[in-house]
Design a protein around this motif. Structure first.
Motif, PDB file in Angstrom:
ATOM      1  N   UNK A  88      33.482 -67.053  33.323  1.00 50.51           N
ATOM      2  CA  UNK A  88      32.291 -67.678  33.920  1.00 50.51           C
ATOM      3  C   UNK A  88      31.612 -68.914  33.834  1.00 50.51           C
ATOM      4  N   UNK A  89      31.646 -69.648  34.771  1.00 47.83           N
ATOM      5  CA  UNK A  89      31.530 -71.242  35.048  1.00 47.83           C
ATOM      6  C   UNK A  89      30.574 -71.334  35.087  1.00 47.83           C
ATOM      7  N   UNK A  90      30.154 -72.730  34.742  1.00 47.22           N
ATOM      8  CA  UNK A  90      28.842 -73.180  35.077  1.00 47.22           C
ATOM      9  C   UNK A  90      28.008 -72.958  36.792  1.00 47.22           C
ATOM     10  N   UNK A  91      28.482 -73.194  37.685  1.00 46.75           N
ATOM     11  CA  UNK A  91      28.639 -73.123  38.944  1.00 46.75           C
ATOM     12  C   UNK A  91      28.085 -71.180  39.108  1.00 46.75           C
ATOM     13  N   UNK A  92      28.483 -70.273  38.526  1.00 53.48           N
ATOM     14  CA  UNK A  92      28.412 -68.701  38.288  1.00 53.48           C
ATOM     15  C   UNK A  92      27.361 -68.837  38.023  1.00 53.48           C
ATOM     16  N   UNK A  93      26.397 -69.196  36.536  1.00 56.81           N
ATOM     17  CA  UNK A  93      25.422 -68.876  36.128  1.00 56.81           C
ATOM     18  C   UNK A  93      24.578 -70.387  36.620  1.00 56.81           C
ATOM     19  N   UNK A  94      24.416 -71.195  37.229  1.00 51.66           N
ATOM     20  CA  UNK A  94      23.807 -71.830  38.165  1.00 51.66           C
ATOM     21  C   UNK A  94      23.128 -70.803  39.463  1.00 51.66           C
ATOM     22  N   UNK A  95      23.643 -69.747  40.147  1.00 51.59           N
ATOM     23  CA  UNK A  95      24.174 -68.492  41.125  1.00 51.59           C
ATOM     24  C   UNK A  95      22.771 -67.238  40.508  1.00 51.59           C
ATOM     25  N   UNK A  96      23.793 -67.189  39.016  1.00 51.59           N
ATOM     26  CA  UNK A  96      22.635 -66.218  38.713  1.00 51.59           C
ATOM     27  C   UNK A  96      21.685 -66.816  38.144  1.00 51.59           C
ATOM     28  N   UNK A  97      20.929 -67.568  37.837  1.00 55.57           N
ATOM     29  CA  UNK A  97      19.964 -68.203  37.705  1.00 55.57           C
ATOM     30  C   UNK A  97      19.068 -68.201  38.769  1.00 55.57           C
ATOM     31  N   UNK A  98      19.240 -68.588  40.112  1.00 61.67           N
ATOM     32  CA  UNK A  98      18.126 -68.302  41.254  1.00 61.67           C
ATOM     33  C   UNK A  98      18.575 -67.709  41.604  1.00 61.67           C
ATOM     34  N   UNK A  99      19.568 -65.959  41.914  1.00 57.91           N
ATOM     35  CA  UNK A  99      18.742 -64.663  41.604  1.00 57.91           C
ATOM     36  C   UNK A  99      17.721 -63.950  40.729  1.00 57.91           C
ATOM     37  N   UNK A 100      17.845 -64.847  39.656  1.00 60.25           N
ATOM     38  CA  UNK A 100      16.755 -63.893  38.679  1.00 60.25           C
ATOM     39  C   UNK A 100      15.686 -64.678  38.944  1.00 60.25           C
ATOM     40  N   UNK A 101      15.531 -65.717  39.506  1.00 62.54           N
ATOM     41  CA  UNK A 101      14.358 -66.358  39.605  1.00 62.54           C
ATOM     42  C   UNK A 101      13.007 -65.401  41.090  1.00 62.54           C
ATOM     43  N   UNK A 102      14.356 -65.319  41.883  1.00 66.82           N
ATOM     44  CA  UNK A 102      14.069 -64.523  43.709  1.00 66.82           C
ATOM     45  C   UNK A 102      14.265 -63.178  43.180  1.00 66.82           C
ATOM     46  N   UNK A 103      14.052 -62.483  41.756  1.00 64.60           N
ATOM     47  CA  UNK A 103      14.108 -61.229  41.764  1.00 64.60           C
ATOM     48  C   UNK A 103      14.531 -60.496  42.078  1.00 64.60           C
ATOM     49  N   UNK A 104      16.036 -60.623  42.093  1.00 66.87           N
ATOM     50  CA  UNK A 104      16.927 -60.109  43.169  1.00 66.87           C
ATOM     51  C   UNK A 104      17.978 -59.759  41.522  1.00 66.87           C
ATOM     52  N   UNK A 105      18.952 -58.596  41.952  1.00 66.12           N
ATOM     53  CA  UNK A 105      19.894 -58.230  40.955  1.00 66.12           C
ATOM     54  C   UNK A 105      20.661 -59.099  40.702  1.00 66.12           C
ATOM     55  N   UNK A 106      21.025 -59.065  39.101  1.00 66.33           N
ATOM     56  CA  UNK A 106      21.861 -60.494  38.626  1.00 66.33           C
ATOM     57  C   UNK A 106      23.205 -59.321  38.073  1.00 66.33           C
ATOM     58  N   UNK A 107      23.635 -61.018  36.834  1.00 65.18           N
ATOM     59  CA  UNK A 107      24.981 -59.756  37.103  1.00 65.18           C
ATOM     60  C   UNK A 107      24.955 -60.327  34.831  1.00 65.18           C
ATOM     61  N   UNK A 108      24.190 -61.112  34.743  1.00 62.00           N
ATOM     62  CA  UNK A 108      24.485 -61.739  33.634  1.00 62.00           C
ATOM     63  C   UNK A 108      23.296 -61.522  33.217  1.00 62.00           C
ATOM     64  N   UNK A 109      23.065 -60.605  31.140  1.00 62.70           N
ATOM     65  CA  UNK A 109      24.285 -60.913  30.628  1.00 62.70           C
ATOM     66  C   UNK A 109      24.753 -60.138  30.890  1.00 62.70           C
ATOM     67  N   UNK A 110      26.547 -59.825  30.863  1.00 61.08           N
ATOM     68  CA  UNK A 110      27.565 -58.784  30.644  1.00 61.08           C
ATOM     69  C   UNK A 110      27.223 -57.911  30.008  1.00 61.08           C
ATOM     70  N   UNK A 111      27.738 -56.618  30.811  1.00 56.33           N
ATOM     71  CA  UNK A 111      27.913 -55.414  29.360  1.00 56.33           C
ATOM     72  C   UNK A 111      28.942 -55.576  28.708  1.00 56.33           C
ATOM     73  N   UNK A 112      28.411 -54.271  27.835  1.00 59.09           N
ATOM     74  CA  UNK A 112      29.676 -54.612  25.786  1.00 59.09           C
ATOM     75  C   UNK A 112      31.489 -54.556  26.914  1.00 59.09           C
TER      76      UNK A 112
END
Length: 237
Positions: A88-112
């Motif tokens: 999980x790179x910093x670029x992946x985290x940045x993309x996931x934050x963008x999807x969170x701000x756009x109210x889209x489905x995200x992958x973070x936080x990870x499941x157990x």
């Protein structure tokens, strides 16, 4: 006068010569015997030398295989998205934050169940794929260390064996002639001198001692190259 005439009658002038002849029946010369011994040693150690030769080639091929494996890993990692993609790179985290701000489905936080599969690049914890790769690498490294240790042990063992043979079989001494019986004629006169000359002619021709030196026929092993051993250990570690 009578004694002088009697002495003239028994006086004999003769020369005594002694010839010592030795006949040797040898089917081979010294060089042929030496060559035969060398050939026999070569035949007896042929398998051992063959194993060492293939071991040297195997070590060289192992180094080439490591470089090729590193090259293909880098190429596949850069060209294929699913190849060893568990970070999980910093670029992946940045993309996931963008999807969170756009109210889209995200992958973070990870499941157990996903935490053992995906990790951060600088995390102390290893992913499942990394643990499998590490165990495989340790097994390969351990097998290589064992193989190298066997080769070094065989090399040092051969040197130790040859050194022990030279140490225990070395003999350099001065041998004496066996005891002999000598006859001594006492008195003076013609007959005494005659008996003394005849007996002296039967004495051995050589009264000197002789030396025995077996070190010329024994192996003279060279000491192992400890610097090469240290270099091999350095590359393995």
């Amino acid at each position: 006068m009578v004694l002088d005439e009697l002495e003239k009658q028994f006086y004999v002038d003769f020369d005594l010569s002694h010839n010592f002849t030795v006949n040797k029946d040898v089917s081979k010369t010294v060089s042929e015997i030496t060559q035969g011994i060398a050939q026999e040693i070569e035949q007896r150690t042929r398998v051992f030398r063959l194993v060492l030769a293939w071991a040297s080639r195997g070590l060289a091929l192992t180094l080439i295989w490591l470089f090729l494996k590193a090259y293909f890993y880098r190429r596949n990692y850069l060209c294929k998205d699913k190849y060893d993609n568990c970070y999980i790179t910093s670029m992946f985290v940045e993309i996931d934050d963008r999807r969170t701000s756009m109210n889209k489905e995200t992958l973070l936080p990870l499941r157990r169940s996903e935490r053992s599969k995906y990790i951060r690049p600088f995390s102390w914890k290893l992913a499942k794929m990394e643990r499998i790769s590490m165990l495989t690498g340790l097994l390969l490294w351990g097998s290589q260390c064992l193989w190298v240790a066997l080769i070094i042990s065989a090399d040092y063992g051969a040197h130790w064996l040859l050194r022990m043979i030279r140490w225990n079989a070395a003999l350099n001494t001065q041998a004496q002639n066996p005891h002999q019986v000598h006859m001594h004629v006492e008195g003076e006169g013609l007959l005494a001198d005659l008996y003394r000359e005849v007996i002296t002619s039967f004495d051995p021709m050589s009264g000197k001692n002789f030396s025995i030196d077996t070190t010329r026929c024994l192996p003279n092993p060279q000491p192992p190259d400890m610097a090469a051993y240290k270099t091999i250990a350095f590359f393995l570690l």
